[in-house]
Design a protein around this motif. Sequence first.
Motif, PDB file in Angstrom:
ATOM      1  N   VAL A   6       6.786   6.623   9.253  1.00  0.00           N
ATOM      2  CA  VAL A   6       8.227   6.695   9.008  1.00  0.00           C
ATOM      3  C   VAL A   6       8.574   6.019   7.675  1.00  0.00           C
ATOM      4  O   VAL A   6       9.330   6.567   6.865  1.00  0.00           O
ATOM      5  N   ARG A   7       8.002   4.836   7.444  1.00  0.00           N
ATOM      6  CA  ARG A   7       8.287   4.132   6.198  1.00  0.00           C
ATOM      7  C   ARG A   7       7.810   4.929   4.988  1.00  0.00           C
ATOM      8  O   ARG A   7       8.508   4.984   3.966  1.00  0.00           O
ATOM      9  N   GLY A  14       9.567   8.723   0.468  1.00  0.00           N
ATOM     10  CA  GLY A  14       9.298   9.964  -0.250  1.00  0.00           C
ATOM     11  C   GLY A  14       7.824  10.204  -0.544  1.00  0.00           C
ATOM     12  O   GLY A  14       7.473  11.015  -1.412  1.00  0.00           O
ATOM     13  N   ILE A  15       6.964   9.496   0.192  1.00  0.00           N
ATOM     14  CA  ILE A  15       5.520   9.654  -0.031  1.00  0.00           C
ATOM     15  C   ILE A  15       4.971  10.742   0.890  1.00  0.00           C
ATOM     16  O   ILE A  15       5.281  10.771   2.080  1.00  0.00           O
ATOM     17  N   ASP A  16       4.155  11.630   0.319  1.00  0.00           N
ATOM     18  CA  ASP A  16       3.533  12.663   1.148  1.00  0.00           C
ATOM     19  C   ASP A  16       2.559  12.015   2.121  1.00  0.00           C
ATOM     20  O   ASP A  16       1.785  11.137   1.744  1.00  0.00           O
ATOM     21  N   THR A  62       2.850   1.207  15.951  1.00  0.00           N
ATOM     22  CA  THR A  62       2.769   0.683  14.583  1.00  0.00           C
ATOM     23  C   THR A  62       2.487   1.774  13.558  1.00  0.00           C
ATOM     24  O   THR A  62       2.994   1.737  12.442  1.00  0.00           O
ATOM     25  N   HIS A  63       1.638   2.721  13.928  1.00  0.00           N
ATOM     26  CA  HIS A  63       1.281   3.731  12.947  1.00  0.00           C
ATOM     27  C   HIS A  63       2.405   4.727  12.745  1.00  0.00           C
ATOM     28  O   HIS A  63       2.612   5.244  11.660  1.00  0.00           O
ATOM     29  N   PHE A  87       0.798  -1.228   0.000  1.00  0.00           N
ATOM     30  CA  PHE A  87       0.000   0.000   0.000  1.00  0.00           C
ATOM     31  C   PHE A  87       0.828   1.273   0.000  1.00  0.00           C
ATOM     32  O   PHE A  87       0.347   2.321  -0.406  1.00  0.00           O
ATOM     33  N   LEU A  88       2.094   1.159   0.346  1.00  0.00           N
ATOM     34  CA  LEU A  88       2.949   2.342   0.186  1.00  0.00           C
ATOM     35  C   LEU A  88       3.193   2.617  -1.303  1.00  0.00           C
ATOM     36  O   LEU A  88       3.220   3.771  -1.727  1.00  0.00           O
TER      37      LEU A  88
END
Lengths: 284, 284
Positions: free
Chosen positions: B101-102, B107-109, B95-96, B73-74
Amino acid sequence: MLFVVGLGLGDEKDITLKGLEAVRRCDKVYMEAYTSLLSFGLSSDGLSTLEKLYGKPITVADREMVEEKADVFLSEARESDVAFLVVGDPFGATTHTDLVVRAKKAGIDVRVVHNASVMNAVGACGLQLYRYGETISIPFFTETWRPYSFYEKIKKNRDLGLHTLCLLDIRVKEPSLESLCRGKKQYEPPRFMSINTAIEQLLEVEEKSGESVYGEDTECVGLARLGSEDQMIVAGPMKQLLNVDFGAPLHCLVIAGETHPLEQEMLEFYRLKEGSDHKENGTA
Amino acid sequence: MLFVVGLGLGDEKDITLKGLEAVRRCDKVYMEAYTSLLSFGLSSDGLSTLEKLYGKPITVADREMVEEKADVFLSEARESDVAFLVVGDPFGATTHTDLVVRAKKAGIDVRVVHNASVMNAVGACGLQLYRYGETISIPFFTETWRPYSFYEKIKKNRDLGLHTLCLLDIRVKEPSLESLCRGKKQYEPPRFMSINTAIEQLLEVEEKSGESVYGEDTECVGLARLGSEDQMIVAGPMKQLLNVDFGAPLHCLVIAGETHPLEQEMLEFYRLKEGSDHKENGTA
């Protein structure tokens, strides 16, 4: 019935569906305007935005009104449905607990609609909420009033390796000294403590007390306008944050305790980069 | 873009308008199902209620999925708008934070929509949030695993006169011992620690440790289903709460520290009255 509805932190769209339903069924809607500031809550423009969204006229209840005229809206709440809107969560400030106590004592049914407040949204900086010690408040120092009592609390938190959330002073509708002398009510302009001022005062207290509880190299996180679109979060030593322009209020500050690897990873995103425009920090 | 949206504590209507807008604009919607329970989140009926309100199909992401398939999903979030729904506030569980962080590292907003969580809604019992020390977690004791580490933390909080929020164990999708031996995944039925069990374990630890940190006369507040319509709050000594039926999960417990008059006034509303049906307690 008295509905005490938390509005959350950002703007008018941070109300919950449950909160919105409560507001829309009420005959009278009050909004507290003194325990904290929201950009959407203080200007007259902001108020009309809220009124449009809620479909209700809102009466702003300032400090005097809540403390002196609570009986008025409590008696209204006995006859009909009354909403009291609160920035953040209803139990973020002592005043609202007091209101709930008065209502319950008067036999009025109370419904609370919860929302985010600085007390949990501060988790956004990555320091885990269960690793915080006692929360402290830093008041504006004056020439004659420089209370150091928060210093011991920070010390105790740091001795245990815990983070410290520092809530920064808000002065709204303070009667001016001049007006008190003249017996006519006039108010000082509102003041909101910046992260910079908070750190200046913290360093002053450390210098005077000299117990090396923290210092200018102590890791902190400054958070401005938490939860809003333009929130700003910067992590770094006190001496660095001292010179960061965090912009408009509200500000708060976290003094980091011992940090775990995941916490450190998260803080990395909020450190100032060489030559960066740190205004882009934040996750909201 | 990855939207991490807090759903709050009660039911599907505790989402904020901002959260709802985010969900509605997303191409894909995931919901975490393992760090906490919501009556509306666990049954298939509850899920369809959410899907109807949000106008989107929801994929339930259990523990394995979040930990093993986060990359999936990332990468979706890199191409399109993806919502990850979280009970309470996004930063209530480690976990969230890890997910955020991941995402940031990739580089995902990331946009976060805050909401109420137990960490601030516990203020409903009247004990002021700024007077809490470190939060503790009480795990289910087993025959061979009875960790006492929370005892020292409670001691430190009580030495400082602070309240202690105790989060109670949740076991969802735990692989059964039998299935581990057979190499085929089967799960234990979900278990949620009750306030009664928590107090039993607390008293056992006190008895074994013997430092008189607390005892059966220590003032506590039990909170069940905090933030929902049928929430239940009861204040009283441990020995009394031990026998109260708090009903369905989730439960949490507060061990009171030194209390101020306003706090005491509020607790009075939550004490068991002679012959009362204590199920009527609560403010939500």
